[in-house]
Scaffold this motif. Structure first.
Motif: not given
Length: 475
Positions: A462-475, A397-407
């Motif tokens: 690059r690997s020095g950026t990230s994004a939000r996650s507001d839908a925690p799910s399975t670990r 859920g965390a990466v699904t919630a954020s295209a920026w974090w996926r990038t």
């Protein structure tokens, strides 16, 4: 035949209904948040009775809506490593210790395995506070009247079913199971100080349970349903992501995070070599899962959102997009301490490079960057045991919630191909496929056919950026 999939997570308990190919049915989802008690001394606990109540509410909701009518099979995925002490009647003598609890420690003067490397090879684990070899003695010192120990899922199912033995998947997460023999490891059991009858029975291959008569009257639609042996949530997430062979690794970010790879290793056959820094557990009697896990994931965003007055929605996404790659704060994301084999306690998070111009968004980006780099480092170790670089599937859920974090993950894991599995309920889907005996089909049913390839990272990400996650799910 439909399938009821139960996901017993750390931040919520969920029930959803899937069709015979493990596709979720529209609207057939019930969810209850659970309260994870986290304190400054490293505690991370759940109330077992309240957790069971949340699950029964989910079942009531699904039943009232008519979603349980055609269910013939119940699949369960659950958090690994949890444990609680029980009295003679099977009632809890304290809260559930979750994977997040860093308080357990070996008694002064206690010695570990005779041959730590061989112990690691056999059990896939270490003599570590996360496992029952350390947790049971620690609990026994603080609890009177203990008759036996169980994980959260064994307690919950023990209240609902006629019989609830421990699956080999859940047993492997205790650190006490011999992964080749699929029986309790003598040395690990001795380290745990286990007495006869204190450990759960192990479920044989092909085991199914049934509801107790009283519960069958409450949910008559489930009276004839078979309940399959539970699957550890990390293993289920790999299957739900379609990552079921050495060609493809799963990076899952929910409340916590992990990177994992599945291999077919039937019971009794030799285990593949295991790098010293990685754990190994069982998916089922036919497959093992190897990887690394982290106490930080979507909970990083939850903390930052609570404490740093972040902007919301599109405003936050735009603010993260403005974070310059060379301006990302150096951060250690171990706010909750280390997962095994690491020993950093809770409260080990760090930030470096703060200035008066630093913002909450900068801090969030730095924390997420730190997690991306940890995953990239461990994926390189994981690849060392296979023939070639792997493809990566992002899920949870965390990466699904954020295209920026996926990038950001795609940048950190480059040059490997990185895809995204958009379905949030990958753990429940994976547990259903395991229950159906269709693990080899998972790459077709839940994997590449349903993943979407995110755009390649732009030059400014690059690997020095990230994004939000507001839908925690399975670990």
């Amino acid at each position: 035949m439909n399938i009821l999939a139960l996901d017993l997570g750390t931040s919520s308990v969920r029930g959803l209904v899937l069709d015979a190919d493990a596709d979720p049915l529209p609207g057939a989802l019930a969810r209850r948040k659970v309260h994870l008690s986290v304190t400054g001394d490293g505690a991370g606990t759940l109330d077992a009775a309240a957790y069971l109540a949340g699950l029964t509410e989910c079942l009531d909701e699904l039943a009232a809506a008519g979603h349980l009518r055609d269910v013939g099979l119940v699949a369960v995925c659950a958090q690994w490593h949890s444990v609680l002490p029980l009295d003679r009647a099977g009632d809890p003598l304290g809260p559930v210790l979750t994977w997040l609890d860093t308080r357990p420690a070996a008694a002064p003067g206690a010695s570990g395995p005779t041959d730590p490397q061989d112990f690691h090879r056999r059990t896939g684990a270490w003599w570590h506070r996360c496992y029952w070899s350390v947790r049971l003695p620690w609990l026994r010192e603080r609890t009177t009247g203990v008759t036996r120990f169980a994980g959260l899922v064994e307690y919950v199912l023990g209240q609902l079913l006629d019989d609830a033995p421990m699956s080999v998947s859940m047993a492997s997460g205790t650190g006490l199971l011999d992964l080749r023999r699929l029986d309790w490891d003598d040395e690990a059991v001795a380290l745990a100080g286990v007495r006869p009858g204190e450990l759960p029975e192990l479920a044989p291959m092909g085991w199914y349970g049934r509801l107790r008569a009283g519960h069958a009257r409450r949910w008559p639609q489930l009276a004839a349903a078979d309940w399959a042996a539970p699957v550890g949530d990390g293993a289920a997430s790999n299957v739900g992501s379609g990552c079921v062979d050495p060609r493809r690794a799963a990076v899952t970010v929910g409340t916590s995070a992990a990177v994992r790879l599945v291999q077919r290793v039937p019971a009794g056959t030799p285990l593949p070599p295991l790098p010293a820094s990685l754990w190994r557990y069982r998916v089922d009697h036919e497959h093992v899962v190897t990887g690394a896990a982290y106490s930080s994931g979507g909970n990083l965003f939850a903390w930052a959102n609570r404490e740093l007055r972040l902007p919301e929605g599109a405003e936050l996404d735009a603010a993260l997009a403005r974070v310059a790659p060379d301006g990302v704060l150096a951060a250690n994301p171990r706010l909750g301490g280390d997962r095994p084999p690491g020993l950093a306690p809770a409260g080990s998070g760090e930030l470096h490079g703060l200035s008066f111009s630093s913002t909450g968004v900068d801090i969030l980006a730095g924390l997420m960057t730190g997690l991306c780099r940890m995953v990239a480092d461990d994926l390189a170790v994981l690849e060392s045991g296979v023939d070639a670089p792997v493809e990566v599937v992002l899920g949870g859920g965390a990466v699904t919630a954020s295209a920026w974090w996926r990038t950001a993950f795609a940048a950190a894991l480059a040059p490997r191909p990185v895809r995204h599995r958009a379905e949030r309920e990958i753990g429940a889907t994976g547990a259903a496929l395991v229950a159906l005996g269709r693990v080899p089909d998972a790459d077709r049913l839940a994997g590449t056919g349903r993943t979407e390839e995110d755009p390649s990272p732009t030059p400014t990400v690059r690997s020095g950026t990230s994004a939000r996650s507001d839908a925690p799910s399975t670990r």
